[in-house]
Write an enzyme that holds these catalytic residues in place. Structure first.
Site, PDB file in Angstrom:
ATOM      1  N   VAL A 115      -9.269   0.783  -8.082  1.00 45.70           N
ATOM      2  CA  VAL A 115      -8.760   2.072  -8.608  1.00 45.70           C
ATOM      3  C   VAL A 115      -9.703   3.163  -8.790  1.00 45.70           C
ATOM      4  CG1 VAL A 115      -7.540   2.968 -10.840  1.00 45.70           C
ATOM      5  CG2 VAL A 115      -7.368   0.458 -10.258  1.00 45.70           C
ATOM      6  N   LEU A 116      -9.093   4.268  -8.202  1.00 43.19           N
ATOM      7  CA  LEU A 116      -9.929   5.490  -7.979  1.00 43.19           C
ATOM      8  C   LEU A 116     -10.268   6.097  -9.424  1.00 43.19           C
ATOM      9  CD1 LEU A 116      -8.557   7.364  -4.694  1.00 43.19           C
ATOM     10  CD2 LEU A 116     -10.481   5.475  -4.903  1.00 43.19           C
ATOM     11  N   GLY A 129      -1.492   8.419 -10.341  1.00 39.60           N
ATOM     12  CA  GLY A 129      -0.800   7.222 -10.469  1.00 39.60           C
ATOM     13  C   GLY A 129      -1.111   6.243  -9.289  1.00 39.60           C
ATOM     14  N   ASP A 184       0.528   4.617  -6.289  1.00 42.32           N
ATOM     15  CA  ASP A 184       1.371   4.438  -5.124  1.00 42.32           C
ATOM     16  C   ASP A 184       2.521   5.534  -5.347  1.00 42.32           C
ATOM     17  OD1 ASP A 184      -0.198   2.255  -3.939  1.00 42.32           O
ATOM     18  OD2 ASP A 184       1.007   0.858  -4.974  1.00 42.32           O
ATOM     19  N   HIS A 216      -0.059   1.680   2.305  1.00 42.60           N
ATOM     20  CA  HIS A 216       0.400   0.624   1.640  1.00 42.60           C
ATOM     21  C   HIS A 216       1.541  -0.074   2.070  1.00 42.60           C
ATOM     22  CE1 HIS A 216       1.433  -1.441  -2.311  1.00 42.60           C
ATOM     23  NE2 HIS A 216       2.590  -1.520  -1.697  1.00 42.60           N
ATOM     24  N   ASN A 244      -6.980  -1.954   9.858  1.00 38.81           N
ATOM     25  CA  ASN A 244      -6.589  -0.778   9.789  1.00 38.81           C
ATOM     26  C   ASN A 244      -7.572   0.210   9.986  1.00 38.81           C
ATOM     27  OD1 ASN A 244      -3.603   0.000   8.807  1.00 38.81           O
ATOM     28  ND2 ASN A 244      -4.295  -1.804   7.407  1.00 38.81           N
TER      29      ASN A 244
END
Ligand code: GAR
Length: 199
Positions: A93-94, A149, A151, A110, A14
């Site tokens: 996970v941020l 959250g 996604d 995603h 990507n």
């Protein structure tokens, strides 16, 4: 010029699609100022360096705990003063402090049509395994803003891709990348850089 920082964990196809789109003039008014990975061995880092883009690894393995890693990651990100942070296959996970600081300026790709096959535990090949197990006939990819959250943030673009009868997770992953991800991620960045229909 929109200053873009791309966060990656793996192969970086990507990231490659974004760099190619900039070269081809499909993304305008944007430049990649930095690529950061949590994984020193990510091939994505090499893709960036081959292009002369600053590429840094900040690995959790080098820190005593998660809080110290989060702090170092955020410090590295802050250094290049990004206008937009693109999660392009970033499987970390941020930390909440990063989401708070850059709210509305982080986007993620995603590999499914959200709200299907997303949320905790759905990443990479697992998403395509779940889609095949459920027997869906259509899947795809989604670019969305990142909120607290997993996604759950506002959707920017989606593209559908057909599932074929003999698909394996690997074959489906490749088709979703080629027909959806590598198109809508650069397109979303161009939309943001040129304020086309997004805030
Ligand atoms: C991509 O399929 C991307 O959508 C997915 O990881 C892959 C990275 O590939 N991201 C997620 O699953 C995030 N939840 P790449 O490194 O070749 O771009």
């Amino acid at each position: 010029m929109l200053r873009v920082c791309v966060c990656v964990s793996g192969g970086g196809t990507n990231l490659q699609a974004i760099m190619d789109a900039i070269d081809a003039g499909k993304i305008t008014n944007a430049e990649i100022v930095q690529v950061i990975s949590n994984n020193k061995n990510a091939y994505a880092l090499e893709r960036a360096r081959n292009k002369g883009i600053a590429a840094t690894a900040v690995s959790p393995k080098d820190f005593a705990d998660r809080a110290l890693f989060n702090e170092a990651f955020l410090a590295c990100l802050d250094e290049t003063k990004p206008d937009l942070i693109v999660l392009a296959g970033f499987l970390v996970v941020l930390p909440p402090m990063m989401i708070e600081k850059y709210e509305g300026r982080i986007i993620n790709i995603h590999p499914s049509l959200i709200p299907s096959f997303c949320g905790k535990g759905f990443y990479g090949l697992k998403v395509h395994e779940a889609a095949l197990a459920r027997g869906v006939k259509i899947t795809g990819a989604t670019v969305h803003y990142v909120d607290a959250g997993t996604d759950t943030g506002p959707i920017i673009l989606q593209k559908a891709v057909e599932v074929q009868p003999d698909d394996t997770p690997e074959i489906l992953q490749k088709r979703v990348m080629e027909q959806a991800e590598w198109q809508i991620l650069p397109q979303a960045i161009d939309m943001i850089a040129n304020k086309k229909g997004v805030s």
